[in-house]
Design an enzyme around this catalytic site. Structure first.
Site, PDB file in Angstrom:
ATOM      1  N   ARG A 177     -12.274 -15.917  17.030  1.00  0.00           N
ATOM      2  CA  ARG A 177     -12.881 -14.589  16.800  1.00  0.00           C
ATOM      3  C   ARG A 177     -12.866 -13.841  18.130  1.00  0.00           C
ATOM      4  O   ARG A 177     -13.510 -14.271  19.084  1.00  0.00           O
ATOM      5  CB  ARG A 177     -14.305 -14.802  16.278  1.00  0.00           C
ATOM      6  CG  ARG A 177     -15.078 -13.529  15.995  1.00  0.00           C
ATOM      7  CD  ARG A 177     -16.493 -13.875  15.536  1.00  0.00           C
ATOM      8  NE  ARG A 177     -17.254 -12.667  15.245  1.00  0.00           N
ATOM      9  CZ  ARG A 177     -17.874 -11.942  16.162  1.00  0.00           C
ATOM     10  NH1 ARG A 177     -17.833 -12.293  17.428  1.00  0.00           N
ATOM     11  NH2 ARG A 177     -18.541 -10.858  15.813  1.00  0.00           N
ATOM     12  N   LYS A 184     -17.550 -13.604  26.262  1.00  0.00           N
ATOM     13  CA  LYS A 184     -18.931 -14.064  26.436  1.00  0.00           C
ATOM     14  C   LYS A 184     -19.252 -14.298  27.898  1.00  0.00           C
ATOM     15  O   LYS A 184     -18.375 -14.412  28.748  1.00  0.00           O
ATOM     16  CB  LYS A 184     -19.204 -15.278  25.544  1.00  0.00           C
ATOM     17  CG  LYS A 184     -19.354 -14.816  24.082  1.00  0.00           C
ATOM     18  CD  LYS A 184     -19.736 -15.887  23.101  1.00  0.00           C
ATOM     19  CE  LYS A 184     -19.909 -15.225  21.712  1.00  0.00           C
ATOM     20  NZ  LYS A 184     -19.971 -16.195  20.630  1.00  0.00           N
TER      21      LYS A 184
END
Ligand code: PMM
Length: 291
Positions: free
Chosen positions: A266, A227
């Site tokens: 994840r 991210k």
């Protein structure tokens, strides 16, 4: 203190007793996801990637057919179904444990019928009024992520008095709503939703205070992989990193999340995170978490 993170109800036995944080591999069957968009849009490429994710150490493969990157617009439901279902079916028949990443009940239901064993809803039941009712009868784990709006509007909603407290309160409300819709609390997994209506400092605060979210009494899933906040960190350290170059930093977040007791991380690249969660499990078993 028990060193193993608690598992949700309804999880296949093969995953329930691993005694460590699970690794969920990301498989975005989309043209536009921020890190892997377009790479696995063709079903064959997606299936091959799903099998490779398992071989690289993913305990579960999370199949998604709708991008949630900042600013993304909704995908028509027919497109989402056409993207994910052939992939879910093929992976299930190959023995891969599949999670379906969707905000739509109709997609979740079709994927469960095709053999998916977890439903991962980034909207936590807010995007589709039919989702909670479906999950009340589904008897598979339901991941409820912290979410404030569809991706097209979320940047404007990254405002918090105290991000950890506010996310805990809002997730607690989602959990209560799921339970009042008939979902047994044991099936619910909570997720702080890093990057969803959150800037870098919000993400760091949440990652640093996972135990305050664990106080809600449910297992946690953490999705930090590749991210933007990791890119910003590496850029600031003089090491500019595009999404593909963020995997070592992602593995570091996996170690931190697992050390704090997360149930699952994840990630796009399972191998380094698999090592990271093993390190964290050994560290917890040796008493690290109680120090
Ligand atoms: N992040 C993305 C997509 N799905 N699901 C959960 N539960 N948690 C997350 O943090 C999450 C998610 C966005 O990342 P991607 O586009 O790389 O898949």
């Amino acid at each position: 203190m028990d060193a193993s993170p608690a598992s949700p109800a309804g999880l296949p036995a093969a995953l329930a007793d691993l005694g460590r944080c699970l690794v969920m591999g990301v498989l975005n069957v989309t043209p536009d996801s921020f890190s892997d968009g377009g790479r696995f849009l063709a079903a064959d490429a997606a299936i091959e990637r799903g099998v490779a994710l398992r071989a690289a150490g993913a305990d579960l493969v999370d199949v998604g057919g709708e991008s949630t990157r900042p600013g993304a617009h909704r995908t028509p439901v027919a497109d989402e179904l056409a993207r994910v279902l052939p992939v879910v079916r093929a992976l299930v028949s190959d023995g891969v444990l599949v999670s379906i990443d969707t905000m739509r009940a109709v997609v979740a239901q079709a994927a469960i019928e095709a053999g998916a064993v977890v439903v991962n809803d980034v909207s936590g039941g807010l995007a589709d009024p039919a989702m909670l009712a479906l999950m009340a009868g589904a008897r598979v784990p339901y991941v409820v992520m912290h979410w404030r709006s569809p991706s097209a509007q979320m940047a404007a909603l990254a405002e918090y008095d105290d991000v950890v407290r506010d996310v805990r309160v809002e997730l607690g409300r989602r959990l209560a709503e799921a339970v009042s819709a008939g979902i047994e609390p044991g099936y619910v997994v909570l997720d702080p939703g890093l990057g969803f209506a959150k800037d870098g400092s919000h993400n760091w605060s949440l990652l640093a205070h996972l135990r305050e979210l664990e106080a809600l009494g449910r297992p946690l899933l953490v999705g930090a992989s590749r991210k933007r906040f990791l890119g910003e960190l590496l850029d600031a350290a003089g090491d500019p990193a595009g999404p593909d170059d963020r995997d070592p930093a992602t593995a570091a977040t996996s170690a931190l999340a697992a050390a704090a007791g997360a149930w699952c991380v994840r990630v796009h690249e399972p191998a380094p995170s698999r090592d990271a969660v093993l390190v964290a499990a050994a560290w917890r078993a040796a008493g690290g978490a109680s120090q």
